[in-house]
Design a protein around this motif. Structure first.
Motif, PDB file in Angstrom:
ATOM      1  N   ARG A  91      58.719  52.968 115.385  1.00  0.00           N
ATOM      2  CA  ARG A  91      60.174  53.074 115.580  1.00  0.00           C
ATOM      3  C   ARG A  91      60.648  54.519 115.589  1.00  0.00           C
ATOM      4  N   ARG A  92      59.740  55.447 115.220  1.00  0.00           N
ATOM      5  CA  ARG A  92      60.160  56.842 115.149  1.00  0.00           C
ATOM      6  C   ARG A  92      59.773  57.607 116.414  1.00  0.00           C
ATOM      7  N   ARG A  93      60.268  58.837 116.510  1.00  0.00           N
ATOM      8  CA  ARG A  93      60.003  59.641 117.706  1.00  0.00           C
ATOM      9  C   ARG A  93      59.543  61.031 117.303  1.00  0.00           C
ATOM     10  N   ASN A  94      59.017  61.756 118.268  1.00  0.00           N
ATOM     11  CA  ASN A  94      58.673  63.181 118.082  1.00  0.00           C
ATOM     12  C   ASN A  94      57.602  63.476 117.037  1.00  0.00           C
ATOM     13  N   LEU A  95      56.798  62.472 116.694  1.00  0.00           N
ATOM     14  CA  LEU A  95      55.771  62.701 115.675  1.00  0.00           C
ATOM     15  C   LEU A  95      54.430  63.051 116.326  1.00  0.00           C
ATOM     16  N   VAL A  96      53.582  63.741 115.572  1.00  0.00           N
ATOM     17  CA  VAL A  96      52.155  63.776 115.885  1.00  0.00           C
ATOM     18  C   VAL A  96      51.512  62.894 114.819  1.00  0.00           C
ATOM     19  N   ILE A  97      50.809  61.844 115.259  1.00  0.00           N
ATOM     20  CA  ILE A  97      50.231  60.880 114.316  1.00  0.00           C
ATOM     21  C   ILE A  97      48.706  60.893 114.429  1.00  0.00           C
ATOM     22  N   SER A  98      48.026  61.159 113.318  1.00  0.00           N
ATOM     23  CA  SER A  98      46.572  61.008 113.294  1.00  0.00           C
ATOM     24  C   SER A  98      46.273  59.660 112.672  1.00  0.00           C
ATOM     25  N   THR A  99      45.527  58.827 113.384  1.00  0.00           N
ATOM     26  CA  THR A  99      45.273  57.469 112.900  1.00  0.00           C
ATOM     27  C   THR A  99      43.895  57.374 112.255  1.00  0.00           C
ATOM     28  N   GLY A 100      43.716  56.399 111.369  1.00  0.00           N
ATOM     29  CA  GLY A 100      42.389  56.090 110.851  1.00  0.00           C
ATOM     30  C   GLY A 100      41.551  55.522 111.992  1.00  0.00           C
ATOM     31  N   GLY A 101      40.235  55.718 111.918  1.00  0.00           N
ATOM     32  CA  GLY A 101      39.359  55.328 113.033  1.00  0.00           C
ATOM     33  C   GLY A 101      39.402  53.867 113.441  1.00  0.00           C
ATOM     34  N   GLY A 102      39.868  52.988 112.520  1.00  0.00           N
ATOM     35  CA  GLY A 102      39.866  51.568 112.844  1.00  0.00           C
ATOM     36  C   GLY A 102      41.221  51.050 113.301  1.00  0.00           C
ATOM     37  N   MET A 103      42.187  51.915 113.331  1.00  0.00           N
ATOM     38  CA  MET A 103      43.567  51.515 113.668  1.00  0.00           C
ATOM     39  C   MET A 103      43.659  50.772 115.001  1.00  0.00           C
ATOM     40  N   VAL A 104      42.982  51.277 116.015  1.00  0.00           N
ATOM     41  CA  VAL A 104      43.146  50.693 117.352  1.00  0.00           C
ATOM     42  C   VAL A 104      42.354  49.398 117.555  1.00  0.00           C
ATOM     43  N   LEU A 105      41.636  48.961 116.508  1.00  0.00           N
ATOM     44  CA  LEU A 105      40.881  47.703 116.648  1.00  0.00           C
ATOM     45  C   LEU A 105      41.833  46.512 116.606  1.00  0.00           C
ATOM     46  N   ASN A 106      43.050  46.746 116.119  1.00  0.00           N
ATOM     47  CA  ASN A 106      44.068  45.690 116.082  1.00  0.00           C
ATOM     48  C   ASN A 106      44.983  45.850 117.313  1.00  0.00           C
TER      49      ASN A 106
END
Ligand code: S3P
Length: 171
Positions: free
Chosen positions: A69-84
């Motif tokens: 819901r937020r904007r303008n962020l740089v987000i580093s995800t955990g390695g398994g985040m995109v498995l969902n």
């Protein structure tokens, strides 16, 4: 502006690169593992050990709902985040995915001294990295742009990403 979402396997440099990229762009930086640790008051290792991986994945999903819901962020995800797939769907609505990769040997050298990643604690480390990389084959291909962080230094990787983002008018 859309969030810039860094995805990739453990040890590909998401946190270090994300922090630098955010500083260069004057944006707020969020590391999902750190954020989950702040929210729950427990380390990722402790959540895995005490409550199990399923609980950790629920925390990730809850956090994604907020971040999307937020904007303008740089987000580093955990390695398994995109498995969902739901995480991917939500983050994509307001974000651009950038994948970081590295060869298995490079990942091995980066993660071997840090005993903080629960999924890498079982069995032979090199074997474990290979198995997980194979299991996740394709999971990081959703990105619009990919950088091999084993082939250049951090600064060069940041430059490549900034060039891509500005060419596509994301920044
Ligand atoms: C995980 C990666 C870790 C952390 C957790 C699970 C994974 O983050 O979220 O240990 O499933 O790949 P990093 O990719 O930042 O190490």
């Amino acid at each position: 502006m859309k969030n810039i979402v860094l995805i990739g396997f453990m040890g590909t440099g998401k946190t270090s690169l994300g922090r630098r990229l955010a500083r260069r762009l004057g944006r707020e930086f969020v590391d999902t593992d750190v954020e989950i640790e702040n929210i729950t008051g427990k380390t990722v290792a402790r959540i895995f050990a005490r409550d199990g991986e399923t609980r950790f994945r629920s925390e990730e999903a809850l956090l994604v709902e907020k971040l999307a819901r937020r904007r303008n962020l740089v987000i580093s995800t955990g390695g398994g985040m995109v498995l969902n797939p739901e995480n991917v769907r939500l983050l994509r609505e307001n974000g651009v995915f950038i994948a970081l990769t590295a060869a298995p040997e490079v990942i091995y050298h980066r993660v071997k001294r840090k005993k903080i990643r629960p999924l890498l604690l079982k069995g032979d480390l090199k074997e474990r990295i290979r198995t997980l990389l194979k299991e996740r084959d394709g999971a990081y291909h959703i990105a619009e742009f990919t950088v091999d962080t084993g082939a250049c230094n951090l600064e060069e990787a940041v430059e490549q990403i900034i060039r891509f983002l500005s060419e596509r008018n994301y920044i």
